[in-house]
Design a protein around this motif. Structure first.
Motif, PDB file in Angstrom:
ATOM      1  N   LEU A  81      26.416  37.153  37.200  1.00 42.34           N
ATOM      2  CA  LEU A  81      26.864  36.826  38.606  1.00 42.34           C
ATOM      3  C   LEU A  81      28.205  36.809  38.519  1.00 42.34           C
ATOM      4  N   MET A  82      29.032  36.432  37.492  1.00 45.74           N
ATOM      5  CA  MET A  82      30.659  36.619  37.389  1.00 45.74           C
ATOM      6  C   MET A  82      30.963  38.043  37.868  1.00 45.74           C
ATOM      7  N   ILE A 110      33.483  41.691  41.838  1.00 52.76           N
ATOM      8  CA  ILE A 110      33.465  42.970  42.636  1.00 52.76           C
ATOM      9  C   ILE A 110      33.445  42.639  44.098  1.00 52.76           C
ATOM     10  N   GLN A 111      32.534  41.596  44.631  1.00 51.92           N
ATOM     11  CA  GLN A 111      32.576  41.133  45.903  1.00 51.92           C
ATOM     12  C   GLN A 111      33.879  40.677  46.225  1.00 51.92           C
ATOM     13  N   THR A 112      34.268  39.836  45.621  1.00 52.74           N
ATOM     14  CA  THR A 112      35.773  39.038  46.125  1.00 52.74           C
ATOM     15  C   THR A 112      36.777  40.230  45.973  1.00 52.74           C
ATOM     16  N   TYR A 113      36.912  41.238  45.108  1.00 49.92           N
ATOM     17  CA  TYR A 113      37.782  42.156  45.122  1.00 49.92           C
ATOM     18  C   TYR A 113      37.716  42.974  46.380  1.00 49.92           C
ATOM     19  N   ASP A 114      36.413  43.413  46.919  1.00 47.51           N
ATOM     20  CA  ASP A 114      36.323  44.247  47.870  1.00 47.51           C
ATOM     21  C   ASP A 114      36.841  43.319  49.318  1.00 47.51           C
ATOM     22  N   PHE A 144      39.017  35.586  43.563  1.00 43.79           N
ATOM     23  CA  PHE A 144      39.276  36.450  42.516  1.00 43.79           C
ATOM     24  C   PHE A 144      39.858  36.001  41.247  1.00 43.79           C
ATOM     25  N   ASP A 145      40.863  35.237  41.403  1.00 42.55           N
ATOM     26  CA  ASP A 145      41.567  34.653  40.100  1.00 42.55           C
ATOM     27  C   ASP A 145      40.723  33.486  39.327  1.00 42.55           C
TER      28      ASP A 145
END
Length: 861
Positions: free
Chosen positions: A698-699, A704-708, A715-716
């Motif tokens: 899940l992490m 990846i989702q928060t980066y996109d 993300f941090d």
């Protein structure tokens, strides 16, 4: 009442002895004890101040014994005490064998604690005014300690608000520097970095949410690394918690000025110990840089001065001198130093044990052990359930729980009773007078067991002792046994006192605060006397007596006392009265406390409610939007109830309510909410959801989702739990997307091979900022190789940054190459890292070769 006050007073004196020993050790072994170990020695003294209990009483424990500070007054019961005729068998009783717990106790026949042994003959009566004075001293000591601690906490909170209000976020370069230092030190947690130009110096405020405060970012990268390394070392060592322990000790022992001096000394040692730990991993040049950093931080101080528990890089000029001296004289640890440190620690520990305290688990505590009458039989087990009866001039003790009787044991039985005897009690069967007392005792106790519906009534009791005959009256015997501190015998005769004698004795014991004897007589008091004493106990705040008497009152009187305690805002007395009321009345009080917004009283009223009723209250509180009540009740709910409330609060987007219900949810629920928060784009308000341990898959998915979606703050929060594969993928994407801040956060998560490939790519792409931030973990040989390539490729930016990390021979080689190639610009960049001898040599060569431009430049060095 004042036991803990005397305990803390005794450890205050005990700690003075220990402090003197530490000072002596510091003087004698100054060059053999590290600052870290000296700091630890003083921490032991602080713990001694905070823990009033010792393994043994010791010297100080004896000095502050209860005999000296809390003499128990004798009851003023003048009576005649004639000689007593004892059964010779009873006089042979010895210490009881191992006991076995009986699971079927009877309320009317129970054991009271053993009274303290008879006190010494110098003991005198304690007047009432002295007792009031001791109580006042207890209240004064505790009140001042609480006020001082509250003041420190509020001052600290105010300081945090002021420091945050005047701060602004640091630059990406500073955060990148922090990440580098944090990675080298093995710290996983990401600490925020803020800039506040009014701060007195760099500091690390915050206990549970620490942050780094810098005064400026206008310093070199090496100096910035030194500052951050110092603050992160404080974080690693948990120095903020130690400082709060010191402040707690200062507040509790506010009457002892030496404790305040210890606190100030520990502040200095804290900084010196931190410096010592930082210096371990530094080279000689870096140590000089660290010293320069300390000097620079003393300049241009701001106006936000140091407070009690802030962690600052600098303190004052005198401490600065000591710290610089420590840097110059820094010694390596060795075997001899370790052995000396161990010996010093052993001396301090032994002194703490020797000094001791009044509260020790080796010293018998009055009124602590249950009374048990036992026999001399070696093959008999005695049980907890036994009772004594005073009848016909004898005190007869029977054990109704039964016993494993020996083969030569016997049972006496007639038409009225059945009783067992062991070998030590067989002589009683031949004494008709004693047997008649035994018959009467068995009959009385059997009747009590029947009234209580106890299964013990069907068993045959074991005679364990018989004392007498006594010729005094029951009242005279009660006086005698009280003076002789024989609680078991006192209980037996107290049951035969008339009402007037019982009331008089109970009042005497009440006045002298002998609660063990008072409790024996309390059941025999008339209702009017119980009510009168209850009111007195309430008015005089005699909580032990109040707690004992209130359950014996009629419900209407208990309700009246509860109302008075509620009106007077006396929570402890209210709780005592409340617990004696039936459930319907407690529910009425819950409604009243809720309506009056009295949170503490409300929580007392619901503490014994069933889970479904607690859930109903939680739903009601949620609907009424009373957060302070919701925070308290949420922890008492079942997991299912918290899940339901969390779902409702999330649906209603009531963050604070969701937070209270969210904690302690199952991991699968936490993971589900983490995904929902991102999908619903609520991360700004629900960041706390990601603070817990989430599944690795899940992490990775969430990262990846928060980066996109460029949710950098979220993300941090997630990247600390990334797998190496996902970190490598995101690192490559961040490089391609030119997202340098993400890049700096991720490079510590990948292996060396991946990092080296990325460094090569940044070098070839002439991305100087990326290259310099990624090459910190390279070896000196690798950096020298890159420096030569930068020179050949005329990459001035990379070369100018790498030159400071190269060894002397590499710098000299580059300088020679630039001189030979007549590259004045490159030569000027390199020459600043050469020593005086090298510069003199080049100056001579330039003059000889007629290279005026080189010579004039070298003249300035």
């Amino acid at each position: 009442m004042n036991t803990f006050m005397i305990g803390f007073l005794s450890v205050s004196v005990s700690a003075l002895w220990m402090a003197g020993i530490v000072v002596l050790l510091e003087k004698l072994l100054k060059n053999h004890l590290s600052f870290r170990f000296r700091y630890g020695l003083w921490l032991v003294v602080i713990l001694r101040l905070l823990i009033p209990v010792s393994p043994v009483a010791g010297v100080v424990g004896t000095l502050f014994s209860e005999k000296t500070w809390n003499p128990q007054p004798q009851a003023q019961l003048a009576a005649r005490t004639p000689e007593t005729i004892r059964n010779p068998v009873a006089d042979q009783q010895t210490k009881q064998p191992e006991q076995e717990v009986q699971s079927d106790p009877v309320q009317d026949i129970r054991f009271l604690p053993t009274p303290a042994p008879s006190r010494s003959t110098w003991q005198v009566d304690q007047p009432a005014w002295l007792d009031d004075l001791i109580r006042s001293a207890w209240v004064l000591w505790l009140s001042v300690a609480v006020v001082l601690m509250v003041r420190r906490i509020t001052s600290y909170q105010g300081f945090l608000r002021f420091i945050k209000a005047g701060s602004f976020p640091s630059s990406p370069k500073t955060r990148q520097c922090l990440d580098e230092v944090r990675q080298k030190m093995g710290i996983r947690r990401q600490l925020p970095v803020w800039i506040n130009k009014l701060a007195v110096s760099p500091m690390l405020p915050g206990v549970f949410h620490p942050m780094i405060i810098l005064t400026t970012e206008d310093c070199g990268p090496e100096e910035m690394q030194m500052i951050l390394r110092h603050e992160l070392t404080h974080y690693q060592r948990k120095d903020i918690f130690t400082k709060w322990l010191v402040q707690l000790a200062v507040c509790i022992h506010w009457f002892n000025p030496v404790v305040r001096l210890i606190g100030r000394h520990m502040e200095s040692l804290c900084e010196l110990a931190c410096d010592e730990q930082v210096l371990r991993s530094l080279s000689a040049r870096e140590k000089r840089c660290y010293g320069d950093t300390l000097i620079h931080t003393l300049k241009d101080k701001g106006t936000y001065g140091d407070i009690i528990v802030s962690i600052t890089l600098n303190e004052n000029l005198s401490l600065l001198k000591e710290r610089l001296s420590a840097i110059m004289d820094e010694q390596k640890s060795g075997t001899a130093r370790a052995l000396i440190s161990m010996a010093a620690g052993a001396v301090l520990f032994a002194s703490g044990i020797l000094c001791g305290s009044t509260l020790s688990w080796k010293t018998p505590t009055p009124a602590a052990a249950p009374v048990m009458t036992a026999t001399t039989s070696t093959n008999q087990r005695t049980f907890y359930f036994s009772g004594s009866v005073y009848t016909q001039g004898y005190i007869v003790t029977l054990n109704w729980a039964g016993a494993d009787r020996s083969e030569d044991g016997s049972v006496y039985q007639d038409s009225l009773i059945s009783v067992a005897f062991d070998e030590s009690m067989k002589a009683v069967m031949d004494n008709e007078e004693q047997m008649e007392a035994v018959r009467q005792a068995v009959s009385e106790q059997h009747a009590r067991l029947v009234r209580n519906n106890s299964s013990l009534a069907s068993r045959t009791p074991l005679l364990t002792s018989i004392e007498g005959p006594y010729t005094e009256s029951a009242e005279e015997l009660a006086v005698r046994f009280h003076k002789e501190k024989k609680m078991s015998q006192f209980r037996a005769v107290a049951a035969k006192l008339n009402e007037e004698a019982a009331v008089n004795m109970a009042r005497t014991f009440y006045a002298s605060k002998e609660m063990d004897y008072f409790a024996v007589l309390a059941d025999a008091l008339p209702e009017s006397e119980i009510l009168d004493l209850s009111r007195q106990a309430y008015q005089s705040r005699y909580e032990d007596a109040f707690d004992l008497l209130v359950p014996k009152l009629p419900q209407e009187q208990i309700e009246t006392l509860a109302q008075q305690a509620y009106a007077d805002m006396r929570l402890d007395d209210f709780e005592i009265a409340l617990l004696s009321l039936p459930a319907p009345q407690r529910s009425e009080w819950a409604e009243k406390a809720y309506a009056d917004n009295q949170l503490a009283y409300f929580m007392e009223t619901i503490q014994d409610l069933p889970t479904d009723q607690l859930g109903a209250w939680a739903d009601r509180i949620y609907a009424d939007q009373r957060l302070e009540f919701f925070e308290e009740i949420a922890s008492s709910l079942s997991s299912r109830q918290r899940e339901a409330l969390a779902e409702k609060a999330y649906a209603d987007n009531r963050v604070e309510y969701f937070k209270e219900a969210f904690y302690d949810l199952p991991q699968e629920s936490v993971a589900a909410y983490a995904q929902r928060v991102i999908d619903d784009q609520r991360s700004r308000d629900y960041l706390f959801v990601f603070d817990g341990d989430l599944p690795g898959e899940l992490m990775d998915k969430l990262a990846i989702q928060t980066y996109d979606e460029k949710q950098d703050e979220l993300f941090d929060r997630i990247i600390w739990g990334l797998s190496k594969e996902t970190a490598k993928t995101l690192l490559e994407r961040a490089y391609a997307d030119n997202r340098t801040e993400v890049l700096y956060r991720l490079y510590s998560k990948v292996d060396n091979e991946t990092l080296k490939a990325l460094v090569d790519q940044a070098f070839n792409d002439h991305r100087t900022d990326v290259f310099m931030n990624l090459c910190n973990d390279l070896t000196s040989e690798q950096k020298a190789e890159y420096a030569n390539q930068a020179y050949e490729n005329q990459n001035l930016d990379i070369l100018s940054n790498l030159i400071y990390d190269l060894p002397h021979d590499q710098v000299l080689s580059l300088a020679q190459k630039a001189y030979d190639d007549q590259q004045v610009r490159y030569f000027e960049m390199v020459v600043c890292e050469l020593n005086a001898a090298d510069i003199a040599k080049f100056r001579t060569q330039a003059k000889k070769d007629g290279r005026d431009e080189f010579y004039s430049m070298l003249e300035n060095y």
